[in-house]
Motif scaffolding. Sequence first.
Motif, mmCIF file in Angstrom:
data_model
loop_
_atom_site.group_PDB
_atom_site.id
_atom_site.type_symbol
_atom_site.label_atom_id
_atom_site.label_comp_id
_atom_site.label_asym_id
_atom_site.label_seq_id
_atom_site.Cartn_x
_atom_site.Cartn_y
_atom_site.Cartn_z
ATOM 1 N N LEU A 81 6.305 8.027 2.286
ATOM 2 C CA LEU A 81 5.631 6.739 2.119
ATOM 3 C C LEU A 81 6.604 5.641 1.701
ATOM 4 C CD1 LEU A 81 2.430 8.079 0.338
ATOM 5 C CD2 LEU A 81 2.458 6.873 2.518
ATOM 6 N N LEU A 82 7.550 5.990 0.826
ATOM 7 C CA LEU A 82 8.509 4.993 0.349
ATOM 8 C C LEU A 82 9.447 4.537 1.462
ATOM 9 C CD1 LEU A 82 9.335 6.566 -3.129
ATOM 10 C CD2 LEU A 82 7.987 4.506 -2.696
ATOM 11 N N LYS A 83 9.784 5.432 2.361
ATOM 12 C CA LYS A 83 10.635 5.050 3.492
ATOM 13 C C LYS A 83 9.910 4.053 4.402
ATOM 14 C CE LYS A 83 13.784 8.996 3.963
ATOM 15 N NZ LYS A 83 14.163 10.151 4.816
ATOM 16 N N ILE A 84 8.612 4.256 4.572
ATOM 17 C CA ILE A 84 7.828 3.304 5.374
ATOM 18 C C ILE A 84 7.794 1.948 4.679
ATOM 19 C CG2 ILE A 84 5.536 2.796 6.306
ATOM 20 C CD1 ILE A 84 5.076 5.843 6.477
ATOM 21 N N ALA A 85 7.608 1.972 3.364
ATOM 22 C CA ALA A 85 7.594 0.720 2.588
ATOM 23 C C ALA A 85 8.947 0.028 2.646
ATOM 24 C CB ALA A 85 7.219 1.012 1.138
ATOM 25 N N GLU A 86 10.015 0.813 2.683
ATOM 26 C CA GLU A 86 11.377 0.266 2.687
ATOM 27 C C GLU A 86 11.657 -0.561 3.945
ATOM 28 O OE1 GLU A 86 15.712 2.070 1.380
ATOM 29 O OE2 GLU A 86 14.501 3.191 2.832
ATOM 30 N N LEU A 87 10.967 -0.239 5.041
ATOM 31 C CA LEU A 87 11.184 -0.970 6.292
ATOM 32 C C LEU A 87 10.839 -2.454 6.156
ATOM 33 C CD1 LEU A 87 9.701 1.643 8.813
ATOM 34 C CD2 LEU A 87 12.122 1.186 8.343
ATOM 35 N N HIS A 88 9.966 -2.772 5.190
ATOM 36 C CA HIS A 88 9.542 -4.168 5.004
ATOM 37 C C HIS A 88 9.735 -4.594 3.555
ATOM 38 C CE1 HIS A 88 7.738 -3.998 9.016
ATOM 39 N NE2 HIS A 88 7.213 -2.836 8.666
ATOM 40 N N SER A 101 11.692 -8.991 -6.764
ATOM 41 C CA SER A 101 12.839 -8.215 -7.239
ATOM 42 C C SER A 101 12.415 -6.975 -8.015
ATOM 43 C CB SER A 101 13.744 -9.085 -8.110
ATOM 44 O OG SER A 101 13.031 -9.598 -9.219
ATOM 45 N N ASN A 102 11.361 -7.086 -8.824
ATOM 46 C CA ASN A 102 10.904 -5.928 -9.601
ATOM 47 C C ASN A 102 10.370 -4.825 -8.690
ATOM 48 O OD1 ASN A 102 11.365 -6.487 -12.405
ATOM 49 N ND2 ASN A 102 9.817 -8.080 -12.284
ATOM 50 N N MET A 103 9.629 -5.220 -7.639
ATOM 51 C CA MET A 103 9.097 -4.222 -6.711
ATOM 52 C C MET A 103 10.214 -3.590 -5.887
ATOM 53 S SD MET A 103 5.582 -6.071 -5.449
ATOM 54 C CE MET A 103 5.200 -4.774 -4.292
ATOM 55 N N GLN A 104 11.201 -4.394 -5.488
ATOM 56 C CA GLN A 104 12.344 -3.843 -4.764
ATOM 57 C C GLN A 104 13.092 -2.837 -5.629
ATOM 58 O OE1 GLN A 104 14.683 -7.203 -3.482
ATOM 59 N NE2 GLN A 104 13.419 -7.588 -1.678
ATOM 60 N N ALA A 105 13.242 -3.167 -6.902
ATOM 61 C CA ALA A 105 13.934 -2.261 -7.823
ATOM 62 C C ALA A 105 13.148 -0.961 -7.995
ATOM 63 C CB ALA A 105 14.127 -2.939 -9.177
ATOM 64 N N ALA A 106 11.819 -1.083 -8.141
ATOM 65 C CA ALA A 106 10.977 0.105 -8.297
ATOM 66 C C ALA A 106 11.059 0.995 -7.069
ATOM 67 C CB ALA A 106 9.528 -0.313 -8.555
ATOM 68 N N LEU A 107 11.046 0.379 -5.884
ATOM 69 C CA LEU A 107 11.162 1.123 -4.631
ATOM 70 C C LEU A 107 12.503 1.847 -4.551
ATOM 71 C CD1 LEU A 107 10.447 1.920 -1.713
ATOM 72 C CD2 LEU A 107 11.227 -0.336 -0.990
ATOM 73 N N ALA A 108 13.579 1.119 -4.807
ATOM 74 C CA ALA A 108 14.921 1.705 -4.688
ATOM 75 C C ALA A 108 15.110 2.850 -5.678
ATOM 76 C CB ALA A 108 15.970 0.624 -4.909
ATOM 77 N N PHE A 152 0.844 -1.200 0.000
ATOM 78 C CA PHE A 152 0.000 0.000 0.000
ATOM 79 C C PHE A 152 0.878 1.248 0.000
ATOM 80 C CE2 PHE A 152 -1.942 3.472 2.359
ATOM 81 C CZ PHE A 152 -3.188 3.603 1.765
ATOM 82 N N ASN A 153 1.856 1.293 0.911
ATOM 83 C CA ASN A 153 2.737 2.461 0.997
ATOM 84 C C ASN A 153 3.605 2.615 -0.247
ATOM 85 O OD1 ASN A 153 2.061 3.491 3.655
ATOM 86 N ND2 ASN A 153 3.008 1.645 4.476
ATOM 87 N N LEU A 154 4.058 1.490 -0.812
ATOM 88 C CA LEU A 154 4.880 1.547 -2.027
ATOM 89 C C LEU A 154 4.100 2.151 -3.184
ATOM 90 C CD1 LEU A 154 7.349 0.834 -3.784
ATOM 91 C CD2 LEU A 154 6.338 -1.438 -4.090
#
Length: 596
Positions: A262-269, A275-282, A242-244
């Motif tokens: 919001l992205l920092k909150i998503a980064e905690l988990h 891998s694609n979502m982690q890449a999008a977040l980063a 949701f946060n991502l």
Amino acid sequence: MKQYNFEDSNLPKVNPNENLETISNNFFRPLFGTDKFEIRSETQRDKGIDFHIELKKEVAPGKWVFTNYRLAVQLKASESVKTNKDGSFTLQIDSSNVNYLLNNAMPAFYVFFHKSTKSFYYEDVRIFLAALHQKEPEWSKKEKHALRFSKKLDELALHAIYEQTLANGILLRQVNQYLKTPSEENISQGILIDHNNAVYNAADNIEYLDQYGAYLINKHQFNYIIEIEQKTHPRQDATPRFNLFCGIAYYQRGNLYKAIDLLKIAELHSESFDSNMQAALAFTLLNGKHLLGIISKQDFDKEMQKLSESGKTGTYFQIEKAYSILCNARSDISNAFKIFCGTVENILENETNNELRIIAYSKVVSAESTVLLNDLTSNFCYFIGRVTNPLQTKTYLEWLEMENRFLNQIDELVDAANKYEYQIGIANLIIFRIKWNYEKAIHTHYLSNWNVRFFDISAVLDEKTQKQLLFDCIQLEKIAESYDAIEFRENMLSCYLLEFQIFHFLRRDEKAQEIKIKILNFTKEYEFAGLQKQYEEIFNGNTAHQQFINKYTVQINQMQDFATKNGIDIYSLLDSDKFNHNPSWSFTHFFEFTFA
């Protein structure tokens, strides 16, 4: 027999007001058709409501049901009220009666009966209240207030009242399902009612975005995601997804501070992401920081390099990594390009998302364009400034054949983006084609105007190329406006930046300055400090054509100096008819696109 005298008898006296009340009631009831309304009189201890009217609803042809959705009516009638100049009528209404009607959750209306014309006028209590608040904030302390009746209670008004009451009933039905029961005192289920009377529950919103957020992101429904996010409170149980998705949506809309929160909150988990979502977040988090000037371009590039080398990236970053390796190749470009194409094929082997394939293939086309332009300049080194008509040489004519095949690839991708309704992909490919026109113009114009040690920058660009680039600027302006309309701020600025460089290349200084001011205003408005610093470098002598002039001038002079030291006359003109340089190309077979 003595006649009975009614005048002398002690009988109840007729009250004219009661007669008028009966008349108004008799005329009032037929207004509300029995197919859609059920009228119930308030007969016992009436304290300010004359009728409760229930709606009926057709649920199938000829099949109606009672809804228990109701409205309240206070009916007024008077023979002494005079008509105002504008045709309206004014009655005094008790504050206590207004409050009484407001204490009921159902819609409430004052209705006035005009006896001589047998007409009814009405006013919504909430509209009357809004006027009172505006005129007298402490209206309730006053005993009476003037209510002006001007709206006729006709068929159109009855339809509007029906729809309003129906919507109100549906709203209350939605709210009721979320209201706490005595056994749920410790359960928090925040709800929100928007301007359309839609009821949102925080838990439902979180679940919806967690499940469908990726789809909405792919369809660029960023405003819709933000709308849901703003209606989701409280949200202690918001999921990382949701946060991502909300963070990405705010990023795309230029609200970078909110996005980063919001992205920092998503980064905690983030370990729960693929891998694609982690890449999008980063990437989104890094780029947001760069745009805001929190990190420099150099730090951004370093972090991106680490990300690419981490091995924990999705398809997009794997392709970016392969592209970076190709761009950094200093020798054997042909082999580096083959490796790049092979890497892309391997990455996409099991990829079923055709939009992602288009993105990847666009990167392949970008790599091809870089290699083609590099090959052109490399082959021109053999005869630059020594051939009368360089654009008639075998080298350039072969290169034009390759360019034609290259442009066909862009058209193929545009057709695919159309087929899969990937509108942003279409816009990006059009921009890429314009960028190619600009870069080709740089190379062909300057490579044709080398004078001993320098490019002749005073040489006039041919008219055909000028017209093409001016047309391209019109296209860029339209695409930028489209991006602005959907709030793709960074994409919009990229269009303007390319437009600035083209106008600068065309020596349309006034127009270039106009675009520059527009860019600076946008970067300032949206606090894109990082972009502003990066763009300032371009504005101060670092456009693509200025970079080409500076870099290639140094390169050619170094080659000529080396040749001169080794006894080669590099300044003598070559006979165009006898000159037969055999060009060398890094590739001759173009990448073949396939879709799932």
